[in-house]
Design an enzyme around this catalytic site. Sequence first.
Site, PDB file in Angstrom:
ATOM      1  N   GLU A  64       0.845  -1.210   0.000  1.00 49.15           N
ATOM      2  CA  GLU A  64       0.000   0.000   0.000  1.00 49.15           C
ATOM      3  C   GLU A  64       0.873   1.250   0.000  1.00 49.15           C
ATOM      4  OE1 GLU A  64      -3.140   0.110  -0.420  1.00 49.15           O
ATOM      5  OE2 GLU A  64      -3.645  -1.993  -0.068  1.00 49.15           O
ATOM      6  N   SER A 111     -12.998   0.355  -7.652  1.00 49.35           N
ATOM      7  CA  SER A 111     -13.620  -0.417  -6.581  1.00 49.35           C
ATOM      8  C   SER A 111     -13.803   0.395  -5.311  1.00 49.35           C
ATOM      9  CB  SER A 111     -12.810  -1.673  -6.292  1.00 49.35           C
ATOM     10  OG  SER A 111     -11.511  -1.309  -5.929  1.00 49.35           O
ATOM     11  N   ASN A 112     -13.062   1.489  -5.172  1.00 49.04           N
ATOM     12  CA  ASN A 112     -13.280   2.274  -3.958  1.00 49.04           C
ATOM     13  C   ASN A 112     -13.196   3.759  -4.251  1.00 49.04           C
ATOM     14  OD1 ASN A 112     -11.475   3.943  -2.060  1.00 49.04           O
ATOM     15  ND2 ASN A 112      -9.979   2.531  -2.915  1.00 49.04           N
ATOM     16  N   TYR A 132      -8.423   4.268 -21.052  1.00 51.95           N
ATOM     17  CA  TYR A 132      -8.776   3.730 -19.737  1.00 51.95           C
ATOM     18  C   TYR A 132      -8.201   4.650 -18.666  1.00 51.95           C
ATOM     19  CZ  TYR A 132      -9.264   0.651 -15.755  1.00 51.95           C
ATOM     20  OH  TYR A 132      -9.605   0.141 -14.530  1.00 51.95           O
ATOM     21  N   ASN A 148      -5.225   5.621  -6.327  1.00 50.01           N
ATOM     22  CA  ASN A 148      -6.052   6.113  -5.221  1.00 50.01           C
ATOM     23  C   ASN A 148      -5.372   7.234  -4.450  1.00 50.01           C
ATOM     24  OD1 ASN A 148      -4.221   4.835  -3.480  1.00 50.01           O
ATOM     25  ND2 ASN A 148      -5.543   3.100  -3.060  1.00 50.01           N
ATOM     26  N   TYR A 186       4.296   4.994  -6.847  1.00 48.03           N
ATOM     27  CA  TYR A 186       3.033   4.293  -6.614  1.00 48.03           C
ATOM     28  C   TYR A 186       2.234   4.260  -7.919  1.00 48.03           C
ATOM     29  CZ  TYR A 186      -1.074   2.461  -4.267  1.00 48.03           C
ATOM     30  OH  TYR A 186      -2.133   1.657  -3.901  1.00 48.03           O
ATOM     31  N   GLU A 235      -1.161  -1.861 -10.895  1.00 45.28           N
ATOM     32  CA  GLU A 235      -1.720  -2.658 -11.989  1.00 45.28           C
ATOM     33  C   GLU A 235      -2.754  -1.860 -12.796  1.00 45.28           C
ATOM     34  OE1 GLU A 235      -2.744  -2.841  -8.863  1.00 45.28           O
ATOM     35  OE2 GLU A 235      -4.871  -2.474  -9.221  1.00 45.28           O
ATOM     36  N   LYS A 236      -3.197  -0.726 -12.248  1.00 41.87           N
ATOM     37  CA  LYS A 236      -4.142   0.115 -12.993  1.00 41.87           C
ATOM     38  C   LYS A 236      -3.522   0.613 -14.300  1.00 41.87           C
ATOM     39  CE  LYS A 236      -6.357   1.675  -8.751  1.00 41.87           C
ATOM     40  NZ  LYS A 236      -5.478   0.889  -7.855  1.00 41.87           N
TER      41      LYS A 236
END
Length: 367
Positions: A137, A194-195, A244, A249, A255, A258-259
């Site tokens: 993270e 997802s968040n 895309y 986040n 950082y 995989e995005k």
Amino acid sequence: MLSSRLCGFLHCRLVVTVAVAGLISLNVMFLWTSPLTVCLSSNRPGSGRQHIWKNNSLVKAVVDKPVLLLWYWPQNYIFNLSDCKTIYNIDGCHLTDDRSLYNNTDAVLFFHKAIRLATLPKSPRPPFQKWIWMNVESPTNTYKIPGIKNLFNLTLSYREDSDIPVRLRLTSRKIPDEHFEIPKKDKLICWIVSNNFKRTGAETRSAYFRELSKYVKIEVYGKAYGSFLDYKDYFPTIGSCKFYLSFENSVHKDYITEKLNGPLAVGTVPVVLGPPRKNYERFVPGDSFIHVDDFPDAKSLAEYLMHLDMDEDAYRKYFNWRRNFSARPHLILKNQEFVLAICTACDYVGKHRDYKQIPDIYEWFFN
Ligand SMILES: *[C@@H]1O[C@H](CO)[C@@H](O)[C@H](O)[C@H]1NC(C)=O
Ligand SMILES: *[C@@H]1O[C@H](CO)[C@@H](O)[C@H](O)[C@H]1NC(C)=O
Ligand SMILES: *[C@@H]1O[C@H](CO)[C@@H](O)[C@H](O)[C@H]1NC(C)=O
Ligand SMILES: *[C@@H]1O[C@H](CO)[C@@H](O)[C@H](O)[C@H]1NC(C)=O
């Protein structure tokens, strides 16, 4: 004869020395034979067993693989430990979750979020053993667990200055690929998210998304917007969009997750939000993505994307890098989330045996 303490400390390096020297000269080996045999077997019974000695000569020097013990299963996502071999061809360590092997374990992997002082190993740490701090993270989403800052020997994270940086990288092609075909597109811009919880730092990207969607249509999928996408549809969906949104986040150096890899793997142009462009260019070619910072505001980005939608030749340029590099799909199943990180640790442990200690893990990670 080496003292048993020193012996334990040095044993890994010595095993290697034996094997390498053994290839060069069996005669030299003769001198080493007996102290080493005793040394290895007295300190770490699991090690050195694969050395087969005959008449004081090393007949077969199979270097024992170091043992890597997974102390906690990250988020209880259990996977088959032989996946490292089958998926990534990583076979440099003996990977196990069997805590009874602790005393003979070369390295122990601790998933940060799961660490509790009360559940750390109780036995004294063998002198040769390294503890690996594992955290994939970003600092925004990392909570300090008290009492653990000076326990570790190695760091594993997304950061390039970790001892064990974790990242799926592009591979360069030996022979240029001239035949890439852009997959069929029926959508302009997509986003799977997802968040969008503020506390995870996701407000920056949510705000940018809201602004961008004022000017151009964006197809949104994922838990955060109530339309959960089936795993089997993940890559095909990304592939069916011209662009895309690879929005991280939270924004931190290195950082880049995989995005970014998803669209590159399937033949879609990523529009990135994260650290500065220069940081991305450390990992992927500068003409493989569009950075939100390349534009003064979301409106001009929207106009540029709509322009590329009309200008086939200009759009196609974003695929030039594929002549020389290839990207491969990352693992997407829930229980596979940590496979790459754990396998990367295994690979590292198989190749590095130096002494190391980290005085303050938080000082390094947060500053
Ligand atoms: C090992 O030693 C034994 C007797 O000491 C001898 O018969 C045998 O040939 C030796 N083997 C090798 C591989 O040198
Ligand atoms: C793990 O994978 C290996 C190799 O693919 C296979 O032989 C083994 O049966 C698997 N184990 C489990 C528990 O699924
Ligand atoms: C590991 O070694 C310690 C002594 O250093 C011993 O007390 C403990 O029982 C051993 N643990 C295992 C699992 O063998
Ligand atoms: C690992 O780190 C601990 C804590 O700083 C230190 O006591 C130990 O000697 C280190 N061991 C190795 C093998 O690097």
